[in-house]
Structure formats: C-alpha cells, structure tokens
Scaffold this motif. Structure first.
Motif, PDB file in Angstrom:
ATOM      1  N   GLY A 277       0.818  -1.209   0.000  1.00  0.00           N
ATOM      2  CA  GLY A 277       0.000   0.000   0.000  1.00  0.00           C
ATOM      3  C   GLY A 277       0.851   1.258   0.000  1.00  0.00           C
ATOM      4  O   GLY A 277       0.536   2.229  -0.688  1.00  0.00           O
ATOM      5  N   LEU A 278       1.929   1.238   0.768  1.00  0.00           N
ATOM      6  CA  LEU A 278       2.847   2.384   0.755  1.00  0.00           C
ATOM      7  C   LEU A 278       3.513   2.541  -0.604  1.00  0.00           C
ATOM      8  O   LEU A 278       3.657   3.658  -1.103  1.00  0.00           O
ATOM      9  CB  LEU A 278       3.904   2.222   1.851  1.00  0.00           C
ATOM     10  CG  LEU A 278       3.424   2.428   3.282  1.00  0.00           C
ATOM     11  CD1 LEU A 278       4.522   2.032   4.266  1.00  0.00           C
ATOM     12  CD2 LEU A 278       3.005   3.861   3.496  1.00  0.00           C
ATOM     13  N   LEU A 279       3.917   1.419  -1.197  1.00  0.00           N
ATOM     14  CA  LEU A 279       4.514   1.490  -2.534  1.00  0.00           C
ATOM     15  C   LEU A 279       3.523   2.044  -3.547  1.00  0.00           C
ATOM     16  O   LEU A 279       3.889   2.832  -4.412  1.00  0.00           O
ATOM     17  CB  LEU A 279       5.007   0.112  -2.975  1.00  0.00           C
ATOM     18  CG  LEU A 279       6.256  -0.409  -2.288  1.00  0.00           C
ATOM     19  CD1 LEU A 279       6.541  -1.842  -2.729  1.00  0.00           C
ATOM     20  CD2 LEU A 279       7.443   0.483  -2.591  1.00  0.00           C
TER      21      LEU A 279
ATOM     22  N   PHE B 213      -6.915  -4.989  -1.245  1.00  0.00           N
ATOM     23  CA  PHE B 213      -8.114  -5.033  -0.417  1.00  0.00           C
ATOM     24  C   PHE B 213      -7.980  -4.230   0.867  1.00  0.00           C
ATOM     25  O   PHE B 213      -8.982  -3.815   1.430  1.00  0.00           O
ATOM     26  CB  PHE B 213      -8.492  -6.471  -0.083  1.00  0.00           C
ATOM     27  CG  PHE B 213      -7.443  -7.201   0.705  1.00  0.00           C
ATOM     28  CD1 PHE B 213      -7.454  -7.176   2.068  1.00  0.00           C
ATOM     29  CD2 PHE B 213      -6.451  -7.905   0.054  1.00  0.00           C
ATOM     30  CE1 PHE B 213      -6.494  -7.849   2.797  1.00  0.00           C
ATOM     31  CE2 PHE B 213      -5.490  -8.582   0.769  1.00  0.00           C
ATOM     32  CZ  PHE B 213      -5.503  -8.549   2.149  1.00  0.00           C
ATOM     33  N   LEU B 214      -6.773  -3.967   1.344  1.00  0.00           N
ATOM     34  CA  LEU B 214      -6.608  -3.195   2.570  1.00  0.00           C
ATOM     35  C   LEU B 214      -7.009  -1.737   2.388  1.00  0.00           C
ATOM     36  O   LEU B 214      -7.358  -1.066   3.349  1.00  0.00           O
ATOM     37  CB  LEU B 214      -5.158  -3.279   3.067  1.00  0.00           C
ATOM     38  CG  LEU B 214      -4.720  -4.622   3.629  1.00  0.00           C
ATOM     39  CD1 LEU B 214      -3.263  -4.553   4.051  1.00  0.00           C
ATOM     40  CD2 LEU B 214      -5.573  -5.049   4.786  1.00  0.00           C
ATOM     41  N   ARG B 215      -7.011  -1.263   1.161  1.00  0.00           N
ATOM     42  CA  ARG B 215      -7.379   0.134   0.925  1.00  0.00           C
ATOM     43  C   ARG B 215      -8.847   0.381   1.218  1.00  0.00           C
ATOM     44  O   ARG B 215      -9.252   1.520   1.443  1.00  0.00           O
ATOM     45  CB  ARG B 215      -7.028   0.565  -0.486  1.00  0.00           C
ATOM     46  CG  ARG B 215      -7.789  -0.145  -1.553  1.00  0.00           C
ATOM     47  CD  ARG B 215      -7.261   0.242  -2.930  1.00  0.00           C
ATOM     48  NE  ARG B 215      -7.585  -0.823  -3.846  1.00  0.00           N
ATOM     49  CZ  ARG B 215      -8.409  -0.660  -4.867  1.00  0.00           C
ATOM     50  NH1 ARG B 215      -8.924   0.507  -5.107  1.00  0.00           N
ATOM     51  NH2 ARG B 215      -8.679  -1.671  -5.653  1.00  0.00           N
ATOM     52  N   TYR B 216      -9.669  -0.664   1.228  1.00  0.00           N
ATOM     53  CA  TYR B 216     -11.086  -0.501   1.549  1.00  0.00           C
ATOM     54  C   TYR B 216     -11.320  -0.286   3.038  1.00  0.00           C
ATOM     55  O   TYR B 216     -12.413   0.085   3.447  1.00  0.00           O
ATOM     56  CB  TYR B 216     -11.885  -1.709   1.075  1.00  0.00           C
ATOM     57  CG  TYR B 216     -11.877  -1.864  -0.422  1.00  0.00           C
ATOM     58  CD1 TYR B 216     -12.452  -0.906  -1.239  1.00  0.00           C
ATOM     59  CD2 TYR B 216     -11.262  -2.959  -1.014  1.00  0.00           C
ATOM     60  CE1 TYR B 216     -12.433  -1.025  -2.615  1.00  0.00           C
ATOM     61  CE2 TYR B 216     -11.243  -3.096  -2.394  1.00  0.00           C
ATOM     62  CZ  TYR B 216     -11.831  -2.131  -3.176  1.00  0.00           C
ATOM     63  OH  TYR B 216     -11.807  -2.260  -4.542  1.00  0.00           O
TER      64      TYR B 216
ATOM     65  N   ALA C  56      -2.469   4.889   7.510  1.00  0.00           N
ATOM     66  CA  ALA C  56      -3.069   3.583   7.760  1.00  0.00           C
ATOM     67  C   ALA C  56      -2.137   2.454   7.337  1.00  0.00           C
ATOM     68  O   ALA C  56      -2.052   1.434   8.036  1.00  0.00           O
ATOM     69  CB  ALA C  56      -4.394   3.478   7.022  1.00  0.00           C
ATOM     70  N   ASN C  57      -1.434   2.614   6.237  1.00  0.00           N
ATOM     71  CA  ASN C  57      -0.516   1.561   5.805  1.00  0.00           C
ATOM     72  C   ASN C  57       0.660   1.424   6.766  1.00  0.00           C
ATOM     73  O   ASN C  57       1.132   0.314   7.005  1.00  0.00           O
ATOM     74  CB  ASN C  57      -0.031   1.830   4.384  1.00  0.00           C
ATOM     75  CG  ASN C  57      -1.105   1.518   3.367  1.00  0.00           C
ATOM     76  OD1 ASN C  57      -1.777   0.506   3.465  1.00  0.00           O
ATOM     77  ND2 ASN C  57      -1.266   2.397   2.406  1.00  0.00           N
ATOM     78  N   VAL C  58       1.114   2.510   7.335  1.00  0.00           N
ATOM     79  CA  VAL C  58       2.161   2.434   8.360  1.00  0.00           C
ATOM     80  C   VAL C  58       1.621   1.695   9.586  1.00  0.00           C
ATOM     81  O   VAL C  58       2.306   0.852  10.172  1.00  0.00           O
ATOM     82  CB  VAL C  58       2.675   3.846   8.731  1.00  0.00           C
ATOM     83  CG1 VAL C  58       3.567   3.797   9.950  1.00  0.00           C
ATOM     84  CG2 VAL C  58       3.421   4.462   7.552  1.00  0.00           C
TER      85      VAL C  58
ATOM     86  N   LEU D 234       1.278  -2.980  13.086  1.00  0.00           N
ATOM     87  CA  LEU D 234       0.410  -3.994  13.683  1.00  0.00           C
ATOM     88  C   LEU D 234       0.828  -5.395  13.252  1.00  0.00           C
ATOM     89  O   LEU D 234       0.807  -6.334  14.051  1.00  0.00           O
ATOM     90  CB  LEU D 234      -1.042  -3.720  13.304  1.00  0.00           C
ATOM     91  CG  LEU D 234      -2.099  -4.602  13.933  1.00  0.00           C
ATOM     92  CD1 LEU D 234      -2.072  -4.474  15.448  1.00  0.00           C
ATOM     93  CD2 LEU D 234      -3.464  -4.235  13.389  1.00  0.00           C
ATOM     94  N   GLY D 235       1.236  -5.548  12.015  1.00  0.00           N
ATOM     95  CA  GLY D 235       1.722  -6.843  11.547  1.00  0.00           C
ATOM     96  C   GLY D 235       2.982  -7.280  12.263  1.00  0.00           C
ATOM     97  O   GLY D 235       3.129  -8.448  12.620  1.00  0.00           O
TER      98      GLY D 235
END
Length: 71
Positions: free
Chosen positions: A19-21, A33-36, A46-48, A53-54
């Motif tokens: 997502g960051l890329l 799908f994480l962008r939703y 949010a991507n950070v 979190l991961g």
C-alpha cells in the motif's frame, strides 16, 4: 493460534508495504483489499499502522511459541 497470527502478520505487513509502494509510486496494486479499510486521505498513515500492527502480531506469535516450548 500461532499459525493464524503468523498469517495475519504476513497479510498486514505485505499489505501495508504494498500500500505504501502504491501511494508513493502509483503502480503497485497487490493486496489492494486493505485500501477498503482506510478513509480517503489517510492511506499512508493507515498503511504504516498496518505494517506496525503486523510486526506486533508477528512478535506476539513468536512469544506464544516460545512460551509454549518452555512449558
């Protein structure tokens, strides 16, 4: 439980990094799908958070494995 946490950790880290890329380069749309899950305008933050979190979930999975092995 460890395998579930490990899988979630992988999905969050990979999704956050891709997502960051995508936000910075504009061409990498894997794990889109994480962008939703993110409101408009907060994609980088949010991507950070997804990456952090991961990492936390991965560390938790490792600590659960070590605790189980020492018992």
């Amino acid at each position: 439980m460890k395998s579930v946490l490990g899988f979630l950790s992988f999905v969050l880290i990979a999704g956050g990094i891709t997502g960051l890329l995508h936000e910075w380069l504009g061409w990498f749309r894997l794990f889109g799908f994480l962008r939703y899950l993110v409101p408009d305008g907060y994609a980088v933050y949010a991507n950070v958070v997804f990456v952090v979190l991961g990492i936390v979930l991965g560390l938790l999975a490792d600590s659960l494995e070590q605790r189980r092995a020492s018992s």
